[in-house]
Design an enzyme around this catalytic site. Sequence first.
Site, PDB file in Angstrom:
ATOM      1  N   ASN A   1       0.893  -1.262   0.018  1.00 38.24           N
ATOM      2  CA  ASN A   1       0.062  -0.055   0.113  1.00 38.24           C
ATOM      3  C   ASN A   1       0.849   1.147   0.044  1.00 38.24           C
ATOM      4  O   ASN A   1       0.267   2.326  -0.408  1.00 38.24           O
ATOM      5  CB  ASN A   1      -0.956   0.165   1.272  1.00 38.24           C
TER       6      ASN A   1
ATOM      7  N   GLN B   1      -4.747  -3.940  -1.816  1.00 38.05           N
ATOM      8  CA  GLN B   1      -4.499  -3.099  -3.102  1.00 38.05           C
ATOM      9  C   GLN B   1      -4.507  -3.488  -4.326  1.00 38.05           C
ATOM     10  O   GLN B   1      -4.715  -2.690  -5.582  1.00 38.05           O
ATOM     11  CB  GLN B   1      -3.153  -2.287  -2.785  1.00 38.05           C
TER      12      GLN B   1
ATOM     13  N   SER C   1     -11.016  -5.398  -0.065  1.00 29.25           N
ATOM     14  CA  SER C   1     -11.801  -4.441   0.431  1.00 29.25           C
ATOM     15  C   SER C   1     -12.420  -3.602  -0.546  1.00 29.25           C
ATOM     16  O   SER C   1     -11.451  -3.022  -1.563  1.00 29.25           O
ATOM     17  CB  SER C   1     -10.863  -3.526   1.399  1.00 29.25           C
ATOM     18  N   ALA C   2     -13.675  -3.351  -0.497  1.00 24.72           N
ATOM     19  CA  ALA C   2     -14.577  -2.713  -1.580  1.00 24.72           C
ATOM     20  C   ALA C   2     -13.911  -1.129  -1.726  1.00 24.72           C
ATOM     21  O   ALA C   2     -13.927  -0.730  -2.982  1.00 24.72           O
ATOM     22  CB  ALA C   2     -15.973  -2.479  -1.263  1.00 24.72           C
ATOM     23  N   HIS C   3     -13.687  -0.477  -0.672  1.00 27.43           N
ATOM     24  CA  HIS C   3     -13.506   0.946  -0.981  1.00 27.43           C
ATOM     25  C   HIS C   3     -12.027   1.243  -1.465  1.00 27.43           C
ATOM     26  O   HIS C   3     -11.797   2.495  -1.961  1.00 27.43           O
ATOM     27  CB  HIS C   3     -13.588   1.681   0.312  1.00 27.43           C
TER      28      HIS C   3
ATOM     29  N   CYS D   1      -2.720   5.638   8.135  1.00 29.78           N
ATOM     30  CA  CYS D   1      -2.765   5.054   9.457  1.00 29.78           C
ATOM     31  C   CYS D   1      -1.664   5.591  10.102  1.00 29.78           C
ATOM     32  O   CYS D   1      -1.826   5.969  11.468  1.00 29.78           O
ATOM     33  CB  CYS D   1      -2.784   3.617   9.392  1.00 29.78           C
TER      34      CYS D   1
HETATM   35  C1  LIG Z   1      -6.458  -0.272   2.939  1.00 28.23           C
HETATM   36  C2  LIG Z   1      -5.601  -1.621   3.233  1.00 28.23           C
HETATM   37  C3  LIG Z   1      -6.170  -2.519   4.268  1.00 28.23           C
HETATM   38  C4  LIG Z   1      -7.378  -2.357   5.301  1.00 28.23           C
HETATM   39  O1  LIG Z   1      -8.421  -2.176   4.506  1.00 28.23           O
HETATM   40  P1  LIG Z   1      -9.801  -1.512   5.256  1.00 28.23           P
HETATM   41  O2  LIG Z   1     -10.897  -2.170   4.428  1.00 28.23           O
HETATM   42  O3  LIG Z   1      -9.450  -0.035   5.096  1.00 28.23           O
HETATM   43  O4  LIG Z   1      -9.736  -2.179   6.426  1.00 28.23           O
HETATM   44  C5  LIG Z   1      -5.640  -3.531   4.469  1.00 28.23           C
HETATM   45  N1  LIG Z   1      -4.340  -3.933   3.694  1.00 28.23           N
HETATM   46  C6  LIG Z   1      -3.897  -3.007   2.735  1.00 28.23           C
HETATM   47  C7  LIG Z   1      -2.553  -3.528   1.784  1.00 28.23           C
HETATM   48  C8  LIG Z   1      -4.818  -1.839   2.603  1.00 28.23           C
HETATM   49  O5  LIG Z   1      -4.176  -1.156   1.441  1.00 28.23           O
END
Ligand SMILES: *Cc1c(COP(=O)(O)O)cnc(C)c1O
Length: 390
Positions: free
Chosen positions: A153, A181, A201-203, A327
């Site tokens: 990320n 990612q 993760s959807a977002h 974070c």
């Molecule tokens: C954003 C991210 C997460 C966390 O995902 P969330 O849906 O925000 O909890 C975990 N691992 C990586 C590599 C990410 O980029």
Amino acid sequence: MKRVYMDNGATTRTHPEVLQAMEPYFLETYGNPSSVHNFGREALKGVEEAREQVQKLINAHDPQEIIFTSGGTESDNLAIIGFAMANRKKGKHIITSAVEHHGVLHTCEYLEKELGFSVTYLPVDKFGLVNVEEFQKTIGEDTILATIMMGNNEIGTIQPIKELAEVAREQGVVFHTDAVQAVGNMPVDVQDLGVDMLALSAHKFHGPKGVGALYVRKGVKLHPHMHGGAQEKKRRGSTHNTTGIIGLGKAAELARDNLSEKVEKVTKLRDKLIKGIEENIEEIVFNGHPEQRLPGNVNFCFRYIEGESLLLSLDLEGIAASSGSACTSGSLDPSHVLLATGLSHEVAHGSLRLTLSYFNEEEEVDYVIEKLPGIIDKLRQMSPLYQSKS
Ligand SMILES: *Cc1c(COP(=O)(O)O)cnc(C)c1O
């Protein structure tokens, strides 16, 4: 003022069609998917369709291999803690890498400190890559699980997941990958990769926030970490986040449309941005791997610069970026990822991450290339370290 969003690694714009797909599940089909009446049955139909859309996106063998969660962090927690607790009689050693997202890193630390597991944190080279042979050598009698991320990320480096998973399989070690990612932003095929578990993760690919999934290959046993109802085949209690799941499904479907064209567009923008920065600014360090890299990730360190002040200056020009990961910003610790690639604390402090999506356009890249050199120059003029050097 012009506003340019280049923080897609933190989160992405929700696709309008995703929002459209979600809306009826707020206003009309709002039943609980576990209810027997028509409102519930219709909602359940939507949830199961979404499961198939996610299955197709990552080429899982069966939709039942998809568990819906509240996002990437929960998926990582469920994979690691759930697997460790279900298999702790077989062994108590876990292998991960030094450059994982905190969703993996802090989960491993928890197992180590509180539950008596031992964890190996594999080092990385200057590109952020783990070494497959070193991974192999670390596997012992007691090793039950390996968890190594797909796309980083912060610096965008893509690990050799297929090779790592193959080594793990030969040694009877279950392999999880945090592909948050990667999924939706580049081709990801769980069967081709040979992984046992995968978090998404959807977002991070134009879906809503607060919803994700964990792929668990059939036959892999997990203990649930949410104790409650019988949802998700007793693997994750709690009423389904119907609207979120519908949004995730739609985002998964949209991600598959012309994926290679979108990857090509984003990669071109990325490379133009990298070139523009390298040609116009001196005393910089390029972070991550030049080729094995997420399509939308650009990461540099600027010597004699403090990342936080750079972000504020960029924000004044309407440019949204990040330094390290979202974070860790707010704290003064430099990124553990940049330190793991061998950078000094001083250099790591001057990091800038610009992350693109297919909603970005070339003129936005040009705008950043136009503004950034002046900002860096101004900040350096104020830096005592730079003054004493020149
Ligand atoms: C954003 C991210 C997460 C966390 O995902 P969330 O849906 O925000 O909890 C975990 N691992 C990586 C590599 C990410 O980029």
